[in-house]
Design a protein around this motif. Structure first.
Motif, mmCIF file in Angstrom:
data_model
loop_
_atom_site.group_PDB
_atom_site.id
_atom_site.type_symbol
_atom_site.label_atom_id
_atom_site.label_comp_id
_atom_site.label_asym_id
_atom_site.label_seq_id
_atom_site.Cartn_x
_atom_site.Cartn_y
_atom_site.Cartn_z
ATOM 1 N N ALA A 65 1.887 4.126 16.416
ATOM 2 C CA ALA A 65 0.478 4.460 16.179
ATOM 3 C C ALA A 65 0.355 5.395 14.977
ATOM 4 O O ALA A 65 -0.527 5.218 14.132
ATOM 5 C CB ALA A 65 -0.132 5.093 17.423
ATOM 6 N N ILE A 66 1.246 6.379 14.893
ATOM 7 C CA ILE A 66 1.234 7.308 13.754
ATOM 8 C C ILE A 66 1.533 6.552 12.464
ATOM 9 O O ILE A 66 0.820 6.709 11.460
ATOM 10 C CB ILE A 66 2.243 8.453 13.962
ATOM 11 C CG1 ILE A 66 1.786 9.378 15.097
ATOM 12 C CG2 ILE A 66 2.455 9.243 12.668
ATOM 13 C CD1 ILE A 66 2.830 10.410 15.514
ATOM 14 N N ALA A 67 2.572 5.733 12.456
ATOM 15 C CA ALA A 67 2.975 5.008 11.240
ATOM 16 C C ALA A 67 1.903 4.023 10.789
ATOM 17 O O ALA A 67 1.607 3.911 9.591
ATOM 18 C CB ALA A 67 4.298 4.290 11.475
ATOM 19 N N THR A 68 1.309 3.310 11.732
ATOM 20 C CA THR A 68 0.263 2.344 11.391
ATOM 21 C C THR A 68 -0.959 3.059 10.823
ATOM 22 O O THR A 68 -1.512 2.651 9.791
ATOM 23 C CB THR A 68 -0.124 1.509 12.631
ATOM 24 O OG1 THR A 68 1.046 0.850 13.119
ATOM 25 C CG2 THR A 68 -1.201 0.496 12.297
ATOM 26 N N THR A 69 -1.369 4.113 11.485
ATOM 27 C CA THR A 69 -2.524 4.883 11.016
ATOM 28 C C THR A 69 -2.244 5.482 9.646
ATOM 29 O O THR A 69 -3.110 5.447 8.759
ATOM 30 C CB THR A 69 -2.874 5.986 12.029
ATOM 31 O OG1 THR A 69 -3.144 5.381 13.289
ATOM 32 C CG2 THR A 69 -4.088 6.786 11.587
ATOM 33 N N ALA A 70 -1.048 6.009 9.436
ATOM 34 C CA ALA A 70 -0.680 6.599 8.144
ATOM 35 C C ALA A 70 -0.699 5.552 7.041
ATOM 36 O O ALA A 70 -1.161 5.829 5.920
ATOM 37 C CB ALA A 70 0.700 7.242 8.237
ATOM 38 N N SER A 71 -0.227 4.355 7.338
ATOM 39 C CA SER A 71 -0.233 3.279 6.339
ATOM 40 C C SER A 71 -1.658 2.873 5.977
ATOM 41 O O SER A 71 -1.986 2.689 4.798
ATOM 42 C CB SER A 71 0.533 2.064 6.870
ATOM 43 O OG SER A 71 1.875 2.394 7.099
ATOM 44 N N LEU A 75 -3.579 3.165 2.365
ATOM 45 C CA LEU A 75 -4.201 1.994 1.742
ATOM 46 C C LEU A 75 -5.690 2.174 1.488
ATOM 47 O O LEU A 75 -6.214 1.645 0.509
ATOM 48 C CB LEU A 75 -3.959 0.749 2.596
ATOM 49 C CG LEU A 75 -2.530 0.225 2.573
ATOM 50 C CD1 LEU A 75 -2.362 -0.910 3.570
ATOM 51 C CD2 LEU A 75 -2.139 -0.220 1.170
ATOM 52 N N ILE A 76 -6.370 2.919 2.336
ATOM 53 C CA ILE A 76 -7.812 3.115 2.151
ATOM 54 C C ILE A 76 -8.092 3.922 0.878
ATOM 55 O O ILE A 76 -9.176 3.854 0.317
ATOM 56 C CB ILE A 76 -8.460 3.767 3.396
ATOM 57 C CG1 ILE A 76 -9.956 3.484 3.443
ATOM 58 C CG2 ILE A 76 -8.233 5.259 3.440
ATOM 59 C CD1 ILE A 76 -10.299 2.077 3.772
ATOM 60 N N HIS A 77 -7.084 4.653 0.414
ATOM 61 C CA HIS A 77 -7.227 5.432 -0.822
ATOM 62 C C HIS A 77 -6.833 4.628 -2.069
ATOM 63 O O HIS A 77 -6.836 5.165 -3.170
ATOM 64 C CB HIS A 77 -6.386 6.711 -0.733
ATOM 65 C CG HIS A 77 -6.940 7.700 0.254
ATOM 66 N ND1 HIS A 77 -6.621 7.655 1.593
ATOM 67 C CD2 HIS A 77 -7.788 8.736 0.100
ATOM 68 C CE1 HIS A 77 -7.254 8.629 2.223
ATOM 69 N NE2 HIS A 77 -7.985 9.298 1.340
ATOM 70 N N LEU A 90 0.794 6.251 -3.274
ATOM 71 C CA LEU A 90 0.590 5.640 -1.964
ATOM 72 C C LEU A 90 1.685 6.016 -0.957
ATOM 73 O O LEU A 90 1.351 6.352 0.190
ATOM 74 C CB LEU A 90 0.412 4.134 -2.095
ATOM 75 C CG LEU A 90 -0.896 3.746 -2.804
ATOM 76 C CD1 LEU A 90 -1.003 2.247 -2.962
ATOM 77 C CD2 LEU A 90 -2.112 4.293 -2.074
ATOM 78 N N PRO A 91 2.970 6.014 -1.328
ATOM 79 C CA PRO A 91 3.965 6.513 -0.367
ATOM 80 C C PRO A 91 3.747 7.992 -0.020
ATOM 81 O O PRO A 91 3.939 8.399 1.129
ATOM 82 C CB PRO A 91 5.306 6.305 -1.074
ATOM 83 C CG PRO A 91 5.047 5.231 -2.066
ATOM 84 C CD PRO A 91 3.610 5.422 -2.497
#
Length: 133
Positions: A65-71, A75-77, A90-91
């Motif tokens: 959940a953390i990794a997906t949300t962080a990705s 991407l939204i930026h 992005l990383p």
């Protein structure tokens, strides 16, 4: 002779460029406050408070959940980061997202990732203000 140079943007974010072009104006102060306090609050409510929690409710393990949300956060930026800076930005934004997600899980309240996000934005604003030009 065969040396190529690349012109990098003075900042990695359109909002910072806007602040620079209006430095000293009242609107720049208002935008600065929004960048440091309001944007992080809204983003943390959405990303860590809603998305991350929804993923966990759907059965995602905490780290997933953390990794997906962080990705998704990184991407939204995408459109705010100049194309030449995306490979590094992005990383870094994803790593910031992981840190903020971990803070949410560790503390159990939105206040911790919000404060860290606000501190990150403030640090960027202060570092940006020291650039020549």
């Amino acid at each position: 002779t065969g040396v190529q140079t690349c012109a990098l943007p003075i900042s990695g974010h359109q909002t910072l460029d806007l602040l620079r072009s209006h430095a000293g104006e009242t609107s720049a102060w208002a935008l600065g406050i929004a960048v440091v306090l309001l944007s992080p609050l809204v983003e943390e409510i959405v990303w860590r408070g809603a998305v991350q929690q929804a993923l966990k409710a759907l059965g995602f393990p905490r780290l997933a959940a953390i990794a997906t949300t962080a990705s998704l956060f990184a991407l939204i930026h995408w459109s705010a980061v100049p194309p030449d800076a995306r490979r590094s930005a992005l990383p870094a934004l994803a790593l910031l997202g992981v840190t903020l997600g971990w803070l949410m899980e560790r503390c159990g309240r939105i206040a911790a990732p919000w404060a860290a996000h606000a501190a990150f934005n403030l640090a960027n604003l202060l570092l940006f203000s020291m650039l020549p030009g």
